[in-house]
Design a protein around this motif. Sequence first.
Motif, short mmCIF file in Angstrom:
data_model
loop_
_atom_site.label_atom_id
_atom_site.label_comp_id
_atom_site.label_asym_id
_atom_site.label_seq_id
_atom_site.Cartn_x
_atom_site.Cartn_y
_atom_site.Cartn_z
N ILE A 92 40.22 50.28 51.00
CA ILE A 92 39.87 49.42 49.87
C ILE A 92 39.92 47.97 50.35
N THR A 93 38.87 47.23 50.09
CA THR A 93 38.81 45.82 50.50
C THR A 93 38.60 44.94 49.28
N TYR A 94 39.51 43.99 49.10
CA TYR A 94 39.41 43.01 48.01
C TYR A 94 38.91 41.70 48.59
N THR A 95 37.84 41.15 48.04
CA THR A 95 37.32 39.85 48.47
C THR A 95 37.65 38.83 47.38
N LEU A 96 38.41 37.80 47.77
CA LEU A 96 39.01 36.88 46.80
C LEU A 96 38.84 35.43 47.26
N PRO A 97 38.82 34.48 46.32
CA PRO A 97 38.67 33.07 46.68
C PRO A 97 39.98 32.45 47.15
N LYS A 98 39.83 31.41 47.99
CA LYS A 98 41.00 30.69 48.50
C LYS A 98 40.63 29.21 48.66
N PRO A 99 41.42 28.30 48.08
CA PRO A 99 41.11 26.87 48.22
C PRO A 99 41.17 26.43 49.68
N ALA A 100 40.19 25.63 50.08
CA ALA A 100 40.16 25.12 51.44
C ALA A 100 41.02 23.86 51.59
N GLN A 101 41.26 23.15 50.48
CA GLN A 101 42.05 21.93 50.51
C GLN A 101 43.41 22.15 49.86
N LYS A 102 44.34 21.30 50.22
CA LYS A 102 45.66 21.31 49.57
C LYS A 102 45.50 20.80 48.14
N LEU A 103 46.13 21.49 47.20
CA LEU A 103 45.98 21.13 45.78
C LEU A 103 47.22 20.40 45.29
#
Length: 197
Positions: A92-103
Amino acid sequence: MKPTYRLLAVLLVAISALPAAAQDWQPTEKIDHYNVNGTTPMALYQSIGERGPKLSLGRVIAHTTFKLTWQRDYQQQGAACVLATAKPRLIITYTLPKPAQKLAPDVAAKWKAFYDGIVEHEKLHGEFMRDLTQQIQDVSIGLRDENDPGCKKVRAALQAQLKPISDAHVARHSEYDRVEMSPGGAVHQLILSFLNP
């Protein structure tokens, strides 16, 4: 604000027949991240729309895919054939977003709540895939035909069992997404909470 991106489950099934044993199994889970740009909720959400996984209906926030293969042991017992074991290999593969910059801390907190909710949604798709695999195993092991030299009848009988299971599985995913993403649904509420001040 009405969401413009949807979560989808992409169902990829590959079934092969190879000799094996053992009925116990565990899935392998993987997470693939894609980077999104921005330091505000709106900028991050817009980046999801630009960079999210591209499926047939457009870009999506996240999606879950799986690959399912089988090792099956068909045994000839005189004129009879029995499917003695069926061992799955489920990835099972989950594709999820990740911020590229520090928030900033306040945005990071909102992102965490949004991301955790998306993960929870996708993980249930993963549970559906586990259920599908177990259902297939349950109808496979012990399948038998008393007059089946070459095990052709048992193989055909198994294939006939798989279609209704697969159809019900697809319908289950679709209904889950429909409810979750409809106005007031859990995913809809996640998006609103993330974007609203």
